[in-house]
Design a protein around this motif. Structure first.
Motif, PDB file in Angstrom:
ATOM      1  N   THR A 321       0.666  -1.245  -0.043  1.00  0.00           N
ATOM      2  CA  THR A 321       0.001   0.050  -0.033  1.00  0.00           C
ATOM      3  C   THR A 321       0.710   1.218   0.001  1.00  0.00           C
ATOM      4  O   THR A 321       0.118   2.205  -0.123  1.00  0.00           O
ATOM      5  CB  THR A 321      -0.917  -0.190   1.190  1.00  0.00           C
ATOM      6  OG1 THR A 321      -0.197  -0.399   2.393  1.00  0.00           O
ATOM      7  CG2 THR A 321      -1.859  -1.124   1.137  1.00  0.00           C
ATOM      8  N   PRO A 366      -8.271  -2.933   2.957  1.00  0.00           N
ATOM      9  CA  PRO A 366      -7.837  -1.647   2.661  1.00  0.00           C
ATOM     10  C   PRO A 366      -6.939  -1.470   1.563  1.00  0.00           C
ATOM     11  O   PRO A 366      -6.710  -0.928   0.557  1.00  0.00           O
ATOM     12  CB  PRO A 366      -7.188  -1.188   3.944  1.00  0.00           C
ATOM     13  CG  PRO A 366      -7.846  -1.914   5.072  1.00  0.00           C
ATOM     14  CD  PRO A 366      -8.309  -3.071   4.435  1.00  0.00           C
ATOM     15  N   GLU A 369      -8.294  -2.344  -1.797  1.00  0.00           N
ATOM     16  CA  GLU A 369      -9.186  -0.994  -2.202  1.00  0.00           C
ATOM     17  C   GLU A 369      -8.241  -0.104  -2.936  1.00  0.00           C
ATOM     18  O   GLU A 369      -8.370   0.613  -4.062  1.00  0.00           O
ATOM     19  CB  GLU A 369      -9.521  -0.356  -0.886  1.00  0.00           C
ATOM     20  CG  GLU A 369     -10.471   1.005  -1.111  1.00  0.00           C
ATOM     21  CD  GLU A 369     -10.913   1.603   0.091  1.00  0.00           C
ATOM     22  OE1 GLU A 369     -12.195   1.290   0.375  1.00  0.00           O
ATOM     23  OE2 GLU A 369     -10.216   2.085   0.834  1.00  0.00           O
ATOM     24  N   VAL A 402     -16.882  -2.597   4.270  1.00  0.00           N
ATOM     25  CA  VAL A 402     -17.343  -1.664   3.560  1.00  0.00           C
ATOM     26  C   VAL A 402     -18.457  -0.756   3.987  1.00  0.00           C
ATOM     27  O   VAL A 402     -18.454   0.497   3.662  1.00  0.00           O
ATOM     28  CB  VAL A 402     -18.059  -2.196   2.063  1.00  0.00           C
ATOM     29  CG1 VAL A 402     -17.014  -3.213   1.154  1.00  0.00           C
ATOM     30  CG2 VAL A 402     -19.197  -3.150   2.308  1.00  0.00           C
ATOM     31  N   GLU A 405     -16.569   2.175   5.740  1.00  0.00           N
ATOM     32  CA  GLU A 405     -15.586   3.022   4.973  1.00  0.00           C
ATOM     33  C   GLU A 405     -16.086   4.392   4.684  1.00  0.00           C
ATOM     34  O   GLU A 405     -15.494   5.514   4.855  1.00  0.00           O
ATOM     35  CB  GLU A 405     -15.423   2.550   3.602  1.00  0.00           C
ATOM     36  CG  GLU A 405     -14.757   1.308   3.446  1.00  0.00           C
ATOM     37  CD  GLU A 405     -14.417   0.954   2.036  1.00  0.00           C
ATOM     38  OE1 GLU A 405     -13.399   1.147   1.514  1.00  0.00           O
ATOM     39  OE2 GLU A 405     -15.192   0.450   1.296  1.00  0.00           O
ATOM     40  N   THR A 409     -13.799   7.920   4.250  1.00  0.00           N
ATOM     41  CA  THR A 409     -13.076   8.148   2.868  1.00  0.00           C
ATOM     42  C   THR A 409     -14.216   8.671   1.987  1.00  0.00           C
ATOM     43  O   THR A 409     -15.390   8.593   2.330  1.00  0.00           O
ATOM     44  CB  THR A 409     -12.779   6.707   2.219  1.00  0.00           C
ATOM     45  OG1 THR A 409     -11.858   7.153   1.118  1.00  0.00           O
ATOM     46  CG2 THR A 409     -13.544   5.874   2.157  1.00  0.00           C
ATOM     47  N   VAL A 413     -13.787   6.291  -3.905  1.00  0.00           N
ATOM     48  CA  VAL A 413     -12.698   5.260  -3.656  1.00  0.00           C
ATOM     49  C   VAL A 413     -13.220   4.419  -2.507  1.00  0.00           C
ATOM     50  O   VAL A 413     -12.646   3.309  -2.148  1.00  0.00           O
ATOM     51  CB  VAL A 413     -11.456   5.947  -2.809  1.00  0.00           C
ATOM     52  CG1 VAL A 413     -10.846   6.842  -4.092  1.00  0.00           C
ATOM     53  CG2 VAL A 413     -11.724   6.850  -1.548  1.00  0.00           C
ATOM     54  N   LEU A 414     -14.658   4.100  -2.302  1.00  0.00           N
ATOM     55  CA  LEU A 414     -15.023   2.985  -1.625  1.00  0.00           C
ATOM     56  C   LEU A 414     -14.716   1.643  -2.226  1.00  0.00           C
ATOM     57  O   LEU A 414     -14.902   1.663  -3.578  1.00  0.00           O
ATOM     58  CB  LEU A 414     -16.639   3.059  -1.600  1.00  0.00           C
ATOM     59  CG  LEU A 414     -17.283   4.370  -0.484  1.00  0.00           C
ATOM     60  CD1 LEU A 414     -18.741   4.158  -0.529  1.00  0.00           C
ATOM     61  CD2 LEU A 414     -16.579   4.096   0.776  1.00  0.00           C
ATOM     62  N   LEU A 415     -14.473   0.568  -1.698  1.00  0.00           N
ATOM     63  CA  LEU A 415     -14.208  -0.843  -2.178  1.00  0.00           C
ATOM     64  C   LEU A 415     -15.110  -1.072  -3.100  1.00  0.00           C
ATOM     65  O   LEU A 415     -14.765  -1.486  -4.383  1.00  0.00           O
ATOM     66  CB  LEU A 415     -13.719  -1.660  -1.036  1.00  0.00           C
ATOM     67  CG  LEU A 415     -13.490  -3.073  -1.606  1.00  0.00           C
ATOM     68  CD1 LEU A 415     -12.111  -3.179  -2.358  1.00  0.00           C
ATOM     69  CD2 LEU A 415     -13.471  -4.093  -0.434  1.00  0.00           C
ATOM     70  N   VAL A 418     -15.214   0.748  -6.179  1.00  0.00           N
ATOM     71  CA  VAL A 418     -13.769   0.554  -7.191  1.00  0.00           C
ATOM     72  C   VAL A 418     -14.223  -0.514  -7.973  1.00  0.00           C
ATOM     73  O   VAL A 418     -13.901  -0.839  -9.190  1.00  0.00           O
ATOM     74  CB  VAL A 418     -12.650   0.294  -6.225  1.00  0.00           C
ATOM     75  CG1 VAL A 418     -11.523  -0.310  -7.116  1.00  0.00           C
ATOM     76  CG2 VAL A 418     -12.336   1.780  -5.473  1.00  0.00           C
ATOM     77  N   CYS A 470     -23.682   3.606  -3.494  1.00  0.00           N
ATOM     78  CA  CYS A 470     -22.962   2.631  -4.362  1.00  0.00           C
ATOM     79  C   CYS A 470     -24.057   2.735  -5.920  1.00  0.00           C
ATOM     80  O   CYS A 470     -23.364   2.538  -6.943  1.00  0.00           O
ATOM     81  CB  CYS A 470     -22.857   1.467  -4.129  1.00  0.00           C
ATOM     82  SG  CYS A 470     -21.818   1.092  -2.713  1.00  0.00           S
TER      83      CYS A 470
END
Length: 719
Positions: A321, A366, A369, A402, A405, A409, A413-415, A418, A470
């Motif tokens: 990361t 993370p 992500e 999730v 999150e 954030t 850029v939420l998993l 993405v 989402c």
């Protein structure tokens, strides 16, 4: 504190020749009155329950393997194994077994297993024939040795005898010394004999022999012997591949030499099994079961050692990361994690559970992500595979992550967002990656696998999260009018899936989307109406969504095509199912424009249904109406009160509808720019689409072709 020397895992061999983990506990050897003898007892470390109770039989063949394993068979096709945490514990129990059987603990096997047919057959043969005498290990005797090894493979007892002879005389290393001599002399005949010998020794299926053959100083010579298959014109170059082509990359330096050696050994043995050895025949299929077990226990040990080294894994995720990490390094790191997860699939459920919990605690989600949003296609593909392992293991764990999150954030850029963007932007013409990601998302949002969750509110909370953070990302391609994009089919399938499973939460989203996109929207609207849900019907009426549909029918004119048939079928369904609210709306608002259509009786039928319902309402009203002059004052008062109640109900109904309109208006205003109801958009698409083809919609009924003359082109509704 428990004695770690006695800590063991209990395994049993299943019908597929795979080891099943029966649990972890502590082993002891004690006299059991019921069994009338010294027995091995294993009690679970979690609750003290009895995992194993096995009498040490004087005639049972016990084998010690890899210093920490004891394996034996208690009945036909029922094999057991104890895997010790420490070598000292294994040695201690092994000495007790040998003491009961009166055997030398220096040996790795206590008995020579003889099946009954072999025992009966050898009773008539002189005792000396039981012995396997190995020829001297010389170049001139290689053919004789090869014939001997090949001849014993059909006899279990002779295989056992030969294995003991090979182990007791250090014969394997002598044979490998002859291999090096033959290769130096280019003695092809001798090398061909050595191929047969080494292959036959592997088929003896003995772990003690594998320990010697797969040791660091022997394994490459074993691979060398297997290169010289007599059936090949030229030998294979397996050693060259293993030493030069297949490079072992330490993404993070491994300081444990035992772990590094175990990884090298496992890779090479797996290569021997999968690549070098030919596919065994039906006769030979059980000859390599111990080799499979050898690899299995090696993998279990590797995963356990890596899992326990928190410093190593912490460094892996830190570099993965870190923005300063080079792309090539990150690619190696993510491929390592992918392979690590693949290794874990050989573990039993309990071990796999602990494995993924360790990864979760170290921050694998993370990390995903970050890497799933990178431009490197190889990194994204590997990250997708890792994500699939996690979703398959525990959808609830991913959902829990999730939902936390948004506190940390931005939406972009939420998993899950993405993942959705990767699905939308898949560059593969076959949409392989998009389909894989769609399957994972469906698993995450499927309410069926939320029902068994211990968290009773998971379904409500997660679906609420998904629609809030989402859904706009998922529908963005549709709202951007990408009707002709290659991905539009994927998104139509998605919307149908949401409609079937989540429609109570998604009215506004679907009707907004319906109003913007015409290609596929008609079929989508048909499916919505097919639900016969009055909530949906109210949205259709409130949004006046039949107007663009009817305009499309009128603009289609005299052309008899799929668009015409699909629209007619929609209205026919409403008529047959007698959906009163929609019938009243259509007749009240559009019948004048439709009454000229005579080549089908659908619209006249709708008018007939409408009139019948009005007649029924009128008859129902008249049933309670009496001559006002015959009513006394009390009755008149009662009817007046009833009228007042009716008026009150009407006022209340009107107030509820106004409240609904206000709430709906506020919601739509909040989604303005993203979810704006755009009926004109549907009209715009209507003008562009003259023929709508639905090749894969099997649910649509076929329309009978009409032979009557088409009427003149009908007037278009005013907007």
């Amino acid at each position: 504190m428990s004695d770690t020397r006695r800590r063991v895992k209990v395994y049993t061999l299943n019908e597929d020749r795979q080891w099943d983990d029966r649990g972890t506990g502590h082993v002891s050897s004690t006299f059991v009155e019921r069994l009338k003898g010294i027995s091995l007892l294993v009690r679970a470390e979690s609750d003290g329950s009895l995992l194993l109770e096995s009498k040490i039989s004087p005639n049972t063949a016990y084998q010690k393997q890899q210093d920490t394993l004891i394996v034996w068979s208690e009945a036909d096709n029922y094999d057991l194994a104890l895997s010790f945490q420490e070598k000292a514990g294994c040695d201690e129990i092994w000495e007790k077994i040998c003491q009961v059987q009166g055997k030398d603990p220096a040996l790795d096997i206590t008995q020579d297993p003889i099946d009954e047919s072999e025992e009966e057959r050898f009773e008539e043969i002189p005792e000396t024939s039981h012995l396997v005498e190995l020829p001297p290990c010389e170049l001139s005797r290689l053919e004789e040795i090869a014939d001997l090894v090949t001849s014993v493979l059909s006899s279990p007892i002779r295989r056992e005898k030969l294995a003991l002879a090979l182990m007791s005389e250090g014969y394997i290393k002598k044979l490998l010394g002859l291999f090096r001599v033959c290769e130096d002399l280019d003695n092809r005949e001798g090398l061909h004999h050595l191929y047969e010998i080494v292959r036959g020794v592997l088929f003896l299926n003995k772990a003690a022999l594998f320990e010697v053959m797969f040791s660091d100083d022997c394994i490459m010579d074993v691979v060398g012997c297997l290169e010289y298959d007599p059936a090949l014109v030229q030998p294979k170059r397996h050693r060259e591949f293993l030493t030069k082509t297949a490079k072992f990359k330490e993404v993070i330096p491994i300081t444990d030499s035992e772990l590094r050696q175990k990884i090298h050994q496992t890779y090479r043995v797996q290569y021997i099994q999968d690549i070098i050895l030919p596919t065994p025949s039906v006769f030979e299929e059980n000859f390599l079961s111990t080799l499979t077990s050898f690899i299995f226990f090696n993998k279990v040990e590797i995963v356990s050692m890596l899992q326990e080294d928190e410093k190593f894994l912490t460094e892996v995720f830190a570099q993965l990361t870190d923005e300063a990490t080079e792309d090539s390094k990150r690619r190696e790191l993510v491929n390592f994690v992918k392979e690590f997860c693949a290794f874990s699939q050989t573990l039993q459920p309990q071990n796999r559970d602990a494995f993924f919990k360790t990864l979760a605690n170290l921050g694998i989600l993370p990390a995903l992500e970050i890497v799933m949003g990178m431009d490197d296609l190889q990194v994204r593909a590997a990250a997708t595979d890792i994500f699939s392992y996690l979703v398959e293991f525990s959808p609830s764990m991913v959902r829990e992550f999730v939902m936390q999150e948004p506190q940390q954030t931005d939406d972009d850029v939420l998993l899950i967002n993405v993942v959705i963007k990767q699905m939308i932007c898949d560059s593969d013409p076959e949409l392989g990656g998009a389909v894989q990601l769609m399957g994972l998302l469906r698993t995450l949002i499927d309410p069926e696998n939320m029902l068994a969750s211990t968290n009773k509110t998971e379904k409500t909370e997660f679906l609420g999260f998904f629609y809030k953070y989402c859904m706009h990302v998922l529908t963005a391609p549709l709202l951007a009018n990408t009707a002709h994009d290659k991905n539009s089919k994927v998104f139509y399938q998605w919307l149908s899936y949401f409609l079937n499973y989540f429609f109570p939460r998604s009215y506004s989203f679907f009707f907004t989307t319906l109003s913007v996109l015409f290609q596929g929207a008609l079929r989508f609207m048909r499916r919505i109406i097919g639900l016969k849900d009055e909530y949906y019907n109210r949205y259709i009426i409130k949004g006046n969504l039949f107007e663009p549909v009817i305009n499309a029918l009128l603009d289609n004119g005299t052309r008899y095509n799929l668009l015409n048939s699909a629209i007619i079928e929609l209205f026919e369904f409403i008529k047959v199912e007698d959906i009163k609210s929609l019938i009243a709306h259509i007749v009240d608002n559009f019948y004048k424009a439709l009454e000229s259509i005579e080549y089908v009786q659908t619209f006249k039928g709708l008018k007939g249904r409408y009139e019948q319902e009005k007649d029924r309402q009128s008859q129902r009203l008249n049933r309670y109406r009496r001559d006002a002059r015959s009513l006394d004052e009390d009755e008149e008062l009662w009817f007046n009160d009833d009228d007042d109640d009716d008026d009150g109900e009407a006022v209340e109904k009107s107030r509820m509808e106004d409240d609904f309109s206000d709430s709906y208006g506020k919601y739509m205003e909040a989604k303005k720019g993203m979810l704006l109801l755009n009926v004109s958009g549907l009209k715009r698409f209507t003008a562009l689409v003259g023929l709508v083809d639905y090749p894969d919609d099997e649910d649509e009924e076929e329309e009978d072709e009409e032979e009557e003359q088409s009427p003149r082109k009908r007037p278009r509704l005013s907007s």
